[in-house]
Design a protein around this motif. Structure first.
Motif, PDB file in Angstrom:
ATOM      1  N   VAL A  25       0.861  -1.179   0.000  1.00 27.85           N
ATOM      2  CA  VAL A  25       0.000   0.000   0.000  1.00 27.85           C
ATOM      3  C   VAL A  25       0.900   1.232   0.000  1.00 27.85           C
ATOM      4  CG1 VAL A  25      -1.766   1.263   1.283  1.00 27.85           C
ATOM      5  CG2 VAL A  25      -1.748  -1.257   1.297  1.00 27.85           C
ATOM      6  N   VAL A  26       0.802   2.030  -1.062  1.00 24.63           N
ATOM      7  CA  VAL A  26       1.658   3.215  -1.185  1.00 24.63           C
ATOM      8  C   VAL A  26       0.800   4.470  -0.987  1.00 24.63           C
ATOM      9  CG1 VAL A  26       3.214   4.497  -2.705  1.00 24.63           C
ATOM     10  CG2 VAL A  26       3.177   1.987  -2.784  1.00 24.63           C
ATOM     11  N   ASN A  27       1.127   5.263   0.020  1.00 23.96           N
ATOM     12  CA  ASN A  27       0.328   6.459   0.342  1.00 23.96           C
ATOM     13  C   ASN A  27       0.958   7.705  -0.269  1.00 23.96           C
ATOM     14  OD1 ASN A  27      -1.228   4.762   2.021  1.00 23.96           O
ATOM     15  ND2 ASN A  27       0.180   5.087   3.731  1.00 23.96           N
ATOM     16  N   GLU A  28       0.566   7.993  -1.504  1.00 25.76           N
ATOM     17  CA  GLU A  28       1.198   9.116  -2.198  1.00 25.76           C
ATOM     18  C   GLU A  28       0.952  10.438  -1.478  1.00 25.76           C
ATOM     19  OE1 GLU A  28       0.586   9.185  -6.474  1.00 25.76           O
ATOM     20  OE2 GLU A  28       0.216   7.015  -6.442  1.00 25.76           O
ATOM     21  N   GLU A  29      -0.258  10.598  -0.963  1.00 26.78           N
ATOM     22  CA  GLU A  29      -0.569  11.860  -0.281  1.00 26.78           C
ATOM     23  C   GLU A  29       0.314  12.074   0.939  1.00 26.78           C
ATOM     24  OE1 GLU A  29      -4.746  12.256   0.558  1.00 26.78           O
ATOM     25  OE2 GLU A  29      -5.233  11.557  -1.470  1.00 26.78           O
ATOM     26  N   GLN A  30       0.553  10.967   1.648  1.00 27.19           N
ATOM     27  CA  GLN A  30       1.389  11.076   2.840  1.00 27.19           C
ATOM     28  C   GLN A  30       2.827  11.427   2.461  1.00 27.19           C
ATOM     29  OE1 GLN A  30       0.180  10.854   5.855  1.00 27.19           O
ATOM     30  NE2 GLN A  30       2.105  10.946   7.006  1.00 27.19           N
ATOM     31  N   MET A  31       3.277  10.922   1.323  1.00 29.34           N
ATOM     32  CA  MET A  31       4.623  11.279   0.863  1.00 29.34           C
ATOM     33  C   MET A  31       4.737  12.777   0.654  1.00 29.34           C
ATOM     34  SD  MET A  31       5.436   8.197  -1.820  1.00 29.34           S
ATOM     35  CE  MET A  31       5.658   6.501  -1.224  1.00 29.34           C
ATOM     36  N   ARG A  32       3.732  13.321  -0.017  1.00 29.37           N
ATOM     37  CA  ARG A  32       3.709  14.764  -0.264  1.00 29.37           C
ATOM     38  C   ARG A  32       3.641  15.528   1.066  1.00 29.37           C
ATOM     39  NH1 ARG A  32       4.507  18.173  -4.789  1.00 29.37           N
ATOM     40  NH2 ARG A  32       4.743  20.048  -3.538  1.00 29.37           N
ATOM     41  N   ALA A  33       2.796  15.030   1.976  1.00 29.80           N
ATOM     42  CA  ALA A  33       2.635  15.706   3.277  1.00 29.80           C
ATOM     43  C   ALA A  33       3.953  15.691   4.044  1.00 29.80           C
ATOM     44  CB  ALA A  33       1.529  15.022   4.092  1.00 29.80           C
ATOM     45  N   ASN A  34       4.652  14.566   4.006  1.00 29.82           N
ATOM     46  CA  ASN A  34       5.934  14.489   4.718  1.00 29.82           C
ATOM     47  C   ASN A  34       6.957  15.448   4.124  1.00 29.82           C
ATOM     48  OD1 ASN A  34       5.103  12.620   6.601  1.00 29.82           O
ATOM     49  ND2 ASN A  34       5.830  10.857   5.446  1.00 29.82           N
ATOM     50  N   LEU A  35       6.923  15.554   2.799  1.00 28.12           N
ATOM     51  CA  LEU A  35       7.836  16.489   2.151  1.00 28.12           C
ATOM     52  C   LEU A  35       7.525  17.915   2.608  1.00 28.12           C
ATOM     53  CD1 LEU A  35      10.125  16.478   0.110  1.00 28.12           C
ATOM     54  CD2 LEU A  35       8.457  16.877  -1.700  1.00 28.12           C
ATOM     55  N   ASP A  36       6.224  18.228   2.684  1.00 26.43           N
ATOM     56  CA  ASP A  36       5.830  19.574   3.102  1.00 26.43           C
ATOM     57  C   ASP A  36       6.203  19.848   4.558  1.00 26.43           C
ATOM     58  OD1 ASP A  36       4.862  19.917   0.589  1.00 26.43           O
ATOM     59  OD2 ASP A  36       2.765  19.571   1.109  1.00 26.43           O
ATOM     60  N   LEU A  37       6.280  18.754   5.353  1.00 24.07           N
ATOM     61  CA  LEU A  37       6.674  18.903   6.762  1.00 24.07           C
ATOM     62  C   LEU A  37       8.000  19.633   6.911  1.00 24.07           C
ATOM     63  CD1 LEU A  37       6.098  15.616   8.798  1.00 24.07           C
ATOM     64  CD2 LEU A  37       5.215  17.908   9.268  1.00 24.07           C
ATOM     65  N   THR A  38       8.852  19.502   5.910  1.00 23.01           N
ATOM     66  CA  THR A  38      10.162  20.151   6.016  1.00 23.01           C
ATOM     67  C   THR A  38      10.059  21.639   5.681  1.00 23.01           C
ATOM     68  OG1 THR A  38      10.847  19.848   3.706  1.00 23.01           O
ATOM     69  CG2 THR A  38      11.228  18.002   5.205  1.00 23.01           C
ATOM     70  N   ARG A  39       8.921  22.095   5.296  1.00 19.27           N
ATOM     71  CA  ARG A  39       8.671  23.524   5.042  1.00 19.27           C
ATOM     72  C   ARG A  39       9.749  24.153   4.154  1.00 19.27           C
ATOM     73  NH1 ARG A  39       8.785  24.797  10.993  1.00 19.27           N
ATOM     74  NH2 ARG A  39       9.791  22.766  10.899  1.00 19.27           N
ATOM     75  N   GLY A  40      10.086  23.416   3.117  1.00 12.17           N
ATOM     76  CA  GLY A  40      11.043  23.964   2.148  1.00 12.17           C
ATOM     77  C   GLY A  40      12.490  23.637   2.428  1.00 12.17           C
ATOM     78  N   LEU A  41      12.765  23.091   3.609  1.00 12.39           N
ATOM     79  CA  LEU A  41      14.168  22.832   3.967  1.00 12.39           C
ATOM     80  C   LEU A  41      14.835  21.840   3.015  1.00 12.39           C
ATOM     81  CD1 LEU A  41      13.893  22.728   7.841  1.00 12.39           C
ATOM     82  CD2 LEU A  41      15.205  24.364   6.468  1.00 12.39           C
TER      83      LEU A  41
END
Lengths: 295, 295, 295, 295
Positions: free
Chosen positions: D188-204
């Motif tokens: 099960v691959v959660n694409e949305e969660q991948m994007r959300a985790n990337l956003d967690l870094t707030r651009g870092l």
């Protein structure tokens, strides 16, 4: 669980390691002056015993040309066991230092650079370092375990091995111990982040306690599990707070009162025995020889 | 040296192994009922202690979801150490069973076939068998030493490893012990061949004793070594009896009397301390805990 | 068998090792300039390919921050395999150098001392040395095999391992190769002793050939084995010459003529294919890639 | 980086493993009918070659009583290398399946229970399983690497080892491969969660790109690093968006235009070469023999 309990588990493991090391060092610290084939052809056994006593080491009761190598293999195995413990602690600290978790961090000096390619990152590179070296230590244990089967009263094949693994294994473990001790002393512990991560589960961390409360009230384990899991899955998949979902389910509230549910979701209730665990563990670590004993 | 002393060295090693095994088994025989993360969220620590006491095992003072795996790694290391000891003994018996040496033989049943291709040969195949299995046992130790660094309060990666290495390492060692014990009980020991092999050296086995006798009479070690080695090399290369060559050299006979030379070549003299070695070793093996101790 | 065939077997093994090493070095000699997570965020893939080409190395087609570590593990495994080959050869030379066998000896300089305690002894200590170091090399392979599972696009745990095992494994193997090459070049080979040792078996070495000759004449394998083994055992236990016993047994001579028996005991007959083995092996070693191939 | 690139790296590693396995199988699949000591005393070499050809295996050009064991050791090392690759992939999937990350999950059947103690949890236990078994596989490699140094033309000590490690290593790896293949197919691959985790870094995540853009405009690396890191640390410690902080700093905006900063923070820009990486990797995997080659 508490961060302190995590450390206590490690502390108890290092107490075991200290006891193992003490035993293994005593086993390896023996001498012999029994001659080329162990027969005392030229000197009496008494002399060997006296010399070893003055050197404050034991003597090898029955030897060949050399002290038997099982003693050294046992010691290197213990060094490798200790390295595996340090690896275990370091792996956990690395997990806790991840960007998504951030419960601990390696101390980061004011002028220190971060990752060369990613300036914002503070990698737990020293913990990674300790992790890696445990692999090298296992290799030395393999060599030591092969080193016993000398031909006849000795061949010299053990010697080339020991010139490598004795200095390399002791120096590597010393480095690992010193590094990890320094890391733990200066570890940055983010208590608020620990609480925040716990809250991230929106109460799910208490599902096990709730399950047991329900079964204690007479529900079958299957029925209780179905109830508890359904809300857990909904919380997991759809969001919201687990406790709210539980409180809204009559099938649960007709079995458990609000006070009982509150208690199931109480951190204090879950952690009420932590001090007792500390007491009994520290008491035993002061006397490693009786640790975990039966009487 | 005597064959008995060889066996005594092995006996002493097995006494050490017995003590190691006892310690490691006690360390591994601990239980826990502290819940999913080791906090005793649902049951009090007292209950765990009481249950473990009834089971006559220890308890894990500070645990996570599981008993910590350093305990099991220490045990598998000891099993592998024991296997390495059995390997060492078997390698020696294989050497002694060689066609050119023939000091011992595996028992060979009346109706038993020899080597299929070489009917005259009686291979020490059971000893070879034990030798090989020690290699497999070292592999289990490697796996056990890697098995400690579980993630967080546990992951289940240790489980798949233990389902292999617990039964396989204990069953393999049991087989090795049983096989080697049977081999030793029925071992054919050729005392005459031992004496014949000793005579093959034509006195060279006593060159070290002669060297020491000369130095005790005041010769420098260099001078004595040159004398002793020259005749040894001649004996080795040209044949003849070493003692005869020594007795014919005035440079030696002006330093040592014939009685002193006879004593240097006396087996009884060389072996005069064997009984004392047996006494002190067996005494210690009965109390392994004080073996090799200082006081 | 001949001593030369023994060496040919080793030569063929080293040809295989050379081919393995060549493959593994090519696999490990790759570069990457694909950035911190392998995406070529800042530079194009073409540049990587061009730079690697100029360096005369390959490039990692899909990388993370680092070249993948399976490449290095494969290389260290090959180094450890080579060390195991050198161990095998050295163990055999040690056997052949034993006092009771003496078919080969390490060169012993004119002024060189023998064993310090036993002046007549010339120990094969350099061969023992090579034997021991193979154990150390196996340890490095263990560490290398653990070094692949880096976290995410890399953690740095592999680095501490590689700082130890890259220099130590290559330097150790280089030492082993140099030492063993030197030993073989100056090896003292006692041809007469080889013949004498063969004669020690008093014809028993040919029992297998005799067995086959009998079965070719129509005897069942069981009947032939019984005949052949009975005389072999008598020779073994009571002395005398095996061929004489065989020639005196009508049950054998009525099946095989004296010429046929002579042929069964003929060394020339046994070794008639040695040259063919050399030819086919050397031919293949010059082209290792086609060695042992099917067409 | 993309999840696909992660998988591509694994795919390329398995292509290397396939090539290694093919080579090692060919090396190990050889036969011999050269008699008890490899001399073809009873049969001609031609016969061996013909029989092996009919069996579609190679032949051992120079053998003793047995095919030389370096061939089998090389094979078991490759099996262990493959296991280490599967471990690496599984460790990564376990990381991605963590509660805090949740980018992938093992498929969870509708009627399947979660953790017994914690009903909400879906543990990646099959991935953990694969991780553990790689440890066992390393143990078999250790035993195989010790198995070459047989005495003389053979002793039988390799046999007991091979009866364990041949079936156990092949069956274990087969299980690992089958299990991991099944897991990947149903992952099960959660694409949305991948994007959300990337956003967690707030651009870092783009700080490295920004650093390079600044240096390309002529800033010294030290000056650029100081700028980039200061805002990264502030974002890390005080929250907020990294790109906003960067855009508000005149020291940066006087060097880079808004378009240039936008490009530095653009995922499309970072990933523009992904397709090219796929192309060149897949092309090479179809012809593993030329993978990573120089011409």
């Amino acid at each position: 669980m508490t961060f302190g309990l995590k450390l206590l588990v490690y502390y108890a493991e290092m107490c075991r390691n200290r006891a193992r090391l003490k035993t293994a060092l005593a086993e390896a610290a023996v001498g012999k002056i029994s001659g080329a084939v162990g027969t005392f052809a030229h000197l009496p056994p008494d002399l060997e015993e006296e010399v070893c006593e003055r050197l404050e080491i034991g003597f090898e009761p029955a030897s060949t040309q050399v002290v038997q190598r099982d003693r050294h293999a046992a010691l290197i195995c213990v060094l490798s066991l200790i390295a595996a413990s340090l690896e275990k602690f370091s792996v956990e600290f690395r997990h806790l230092a991840r960007t998504e978790v951030r419960e601990v961090e390696e101390e980061f000096g004011a002028g220190q650079k971060g990752s060369s390619a990613m300036p914002h990152k503070r990698n737990p590179w020293r913990f990674e370092n300790v992790t890696g070296l445990a692999r090298v230590m296992r290799g030395y244990a393999v060599a030591a375990l092969e080193n016993g089967a000398l031909w006849h009263e000795r061949d010299i094949s053990n010697s080339s091995v020991e010139r490598v693994i004795f200095p390399d294994s002791t120096a590597t473990l010393d480095f690992m111990l010193t590094r990890l001790a320094g890391l733990v002393e200066t570890l940055v512990v983010n208590e608020e982040q620990m609480r925040a991560n716990l809250d991230l589960t929106r109460g799910l961390a208490f599902s096990g306690t709730l399950l047991l409360e329900l079964t204690e009230k007479g529900l079958s384990r299957e029925a209780a599990y179905a109830l508890v899991q359904r809300h857990a899955m909904d919380t997991w998949d759809k969001g919201g707070d687990y406790r709210d979902r539980v409180l809204a389910d009559p099938a649960i509230t007709e079995t458990l009162s609000k006070e009982e549910i509150d208690r199931a979701f109480s951190l204090d209730q879950s952690l009420r025995h932590i001090d007792a665990i500390f007491d009994r563990t520290l008491e035993r670590c002061d006397e490693p020889s009786s640790e975990g004993s039966k009487s």
